[in-house]
Design a protein around this motif. Structure first.
Motif, PDB file in Angstrom:
ATOM      1  N   VAL A  62       4.458   0.225  -4.088  1.00  0.00           N
ATOM      2  CA  VAL A  62       3.268   0.856  -4.682  1.00  0.00           C
ATOM      3  C   VAL A  62       2.593   1.770  -3.675  1.00  0.00           C
ATOM      4  N   SER A  63       2.478   1.320  -2.432  1.00  0.00           N
ATOM      5  CA  SER A  63       1.856   2.134  -1.391  1.00  0.00           C
ATOM      6  C   SER A  63       2.636   3.416  -1.151  1.00  0.00           C
ATOM      7  N   GLY A  64       3.979   3.311  -1.171  1.00  0.00           N
ATOM      8  CA  GLY A  64       4.807   4.478  -0.889  1.00  0.00           C
ATOM      9  C   GLY A  64       4.847   5.489  -2.016  1.00  0.00           C
ATOM     10  N   TYR A  65       4.782   5.027  -3.263  1.00  0.00           N
ATOM     11  CA  TYR A  65       4.926   5.937  -4.402  1.00  0.00           C
ATOM     12  C   TYR A  65       3.603   6.313  -5.068  1.00  0.00           C
ATOM     13  N   LEU A  66       2.628   5.394  -5.025  1.00  0.00           N
ATOM     14  CA  LEU A  66       1.374   5.640  -5.738  1.00  0.00           C
ATOM     15  C   LEU A  66       0.169   5.780  -4.822  1.00  0.00           C
ATOM     16  N   GLY A  67       0.302   5.378  -3.572  1.00  0.00           N
ATOM     17  CA  GLY A  67      -0.806   5.487  -2.627  1.00  0.00           C
ATOM     18  C   GLY A  67      -1.217   4.135  -2.089  1.00  0.00           C
ATOM     19  N   PRO A  68      -1.593   4.067  -0.798  1.00  0.00           N
ATOM     20  CA  PRO A  68      -1.943   2.782  -0.177  1.00  0.00           C
ATOM     21  C   PRO A  68      -3.169   2.118  -0.783  1.00  0.00           C
ATOM     22  N   GLU A  69      -4.046   2.902  -1.418  1.00  0.00           N
ATOM     23  CA  GLU A  69      -5.252   2.312  -2.001  1.00  0.00           C
ATOM     24  C   GLU A  69      -4.937   1.398  -3.180  1.00  0.00           C
ATOM     25  N   LEU A  70      -3.721   1.497  -3.728  1.00  0.00           N
ATOM     26  CA  LEU A  70      -3.341   0.654  -4.870  1.00  0.00           C
ATOM     27  C   LEU A  70      -2.486  -0.543  -4.456  1.00  0.00           C
ATOM     28  N   ALA A  71      -2.246  -0.704  -3.147  1.00  0.00           N
ATOM     29  CA  ALA A  71      -1.374  -1.792  -2.691  1.00  0.00           C
ATOM     30  C   ALA A  71      -1.961  -3.161  -3.033  1.00  0.00           C
ATOM     31  N   THR A  72      -3.277  -3.324  -2.853  1.00  0.00           N
ATOM     32  CA  THR A  72      -3.904  -4.604  -3.182  1.00  0.00           C
ATOM     33  C   THR A  72      -3.836  -4.890  -4.675  1.00  0.00           C
ATOM     34  N   LEU A  73      -3.981  -3.849  -5.481  1.00  0.00           N
ATOM     35  CA  LEU A  73      -3.901  -4.023  -6.931  1.00  0.00           C
ATOM     36  C   LEU A  73      -2.518  -4.506  -7.350  1.00  0.00           C
ATOM     37  N   SER A  74      -1.493  -4.097  -6.616  1.00  0.00           N
ATOM     38  CA  SER A  74      -0.134  -4.514  -6.963  1.00  0.00           C
ATOM     39  C   SER A  74       0.006  -6.028  -6.886  1.00  0.00           C
ATOM     40  N   ALA A  75      -0.678  -6.670  -5.916  1.00  0.00           N
ATOM     41  CA  ALA A  75      -0.614  -8.125  -5.802  1.00  0.00           C
ATOM     42  C   ALA A  75      -1.219  -8.781  -7.043  1.00  0.00           C
TER      43      ALA A  75
END
Length: 283
Positions: free
Chosen positions: A246-259
């Motif tokens: 998610v961080s690599g394709y959509l942006g690091p700000e959404l990494a927490t949301l992925s969890a």
């Protein structure tokens, strides 16, 4: 394709740290049915001990050893002298006191070392597709998982620890020192938590450095199943991979949301976690 491979390898390295912290949480939950919110406090104290020893001696590996010993000692002492007397009254009291220990340790670390960031070097390079640091992280967690499996399945002390965790009264009648086994379990779990701290902390230290790591760690434990150590490892890898992609394709700000998305999807299908066995509830 290269970008996807790089993100996958990076996710495995991140997942190793999350898996180690989740594993430490699961071991304590199995033994006491207690979610140990103090685990990041033990990891924080351990890493700062490593930082202090490294500053004095100039040796990262002496600091690494100091971190593991500090974590193991802190976990054993906390169970024996703080958690056990309080948790006897109510399990909820035990949860509250572990949360209190987290806040106290974070405050104490801030008073001793300050709230500013401290640079903390690492013994391995982070450069490369799957860097030496990444290889060490994955190998360390795999090695710990293997040693735990051998301990619990093929040694007398492992049998006693499992008996003390699952059938304490029967174990006590059989001559097992249940209290000692629980303390040993906390020591092992905090040892692994200290390892997770050493894998996750560099290159900068500050009192709240493990807040987000703990969020991912407890998420991994829930996703994999709080009753299964191997589920903790699987959950950590899923969280690490999901966050990296998610961080690599959509942006690091959404990494927490992925969890959060992973938790919702997994628990919708497997409410007890991927590798947990559903248990019947008495009514």
């Amino acid at each position: 394709m290269d970008h996807f491979i790089n993100l996958t390898l990076n996710g495995l390295a991140l997942g190793a740290a999350y898996s180690a912290l989740a594993l430490s949480l699961v071991l304590i939950y199995q033994a006491t049915r207690l979610v140990n919110f103090a685990q990041p406090a033990f990891a924080l104290l351990s890493v700062y001990a490593a930082f202090a020893v490294t500053q004095i001696t100039g040796s990262y590996w002496l600091g690494f050893g100091a971190a593991l010993i500090t974590g193991m000692t802190a976990g054993a002492a906390a169970e024996r002298f703080i958690v056990r007397p309080i948790a006897r009254v109510s399990p909820l009291n035990g949860v509250i006191v572990t949360l209190g220990m987290l806040l106290v340790v974070q405050g104490a670390v801030g008073m001793i070392w300050g709230n500013e960031q401290h640079g903390f070097g690492y013994a391995f390079s982070y450069v490369g597709r799957f860097s030496p640091a990444d290889i060490f992280a994955v190998s360390a967690v795999a090695g710990v998982a293997l040693l735990l499996f051998l301990l619990y399945r093929f040694t007398a002390i492992g049998l006693r620890m499992r008996a003390a965790a699952h059938h304490p009264e029967a174990a006590r009648l059989s001559g097992v020192r249940v209290g000692l086994m629980l303390t040993a379990g906390w020591a092992i779990a905090s040892f692994i938590g200290a390892l997770a701290g050493m894998l996750a902390a560099p290159p900068f230290l500050y009192p709240n450095v493990f807040d987000i790591v703990f969020v991912f760690g407890i998420t991994a434990a829930v996703v994999g199943g709080l009753d299964n150590p191997f589920g903790a490892i699987l959950g950590g890898m899923l969280i690490g991979l999901g966050g990296s992609w998610v961080s690599g394709y959509l942006g690091p700000e959404l990494a927490t949301l992925s969890a959060l998305v992973i938790v919702v999807v997994v628990l919708s299908v497997r409410p007890d976690g991927i590798l947990s066995r559903p248990t019947a509830r008495k009514v």
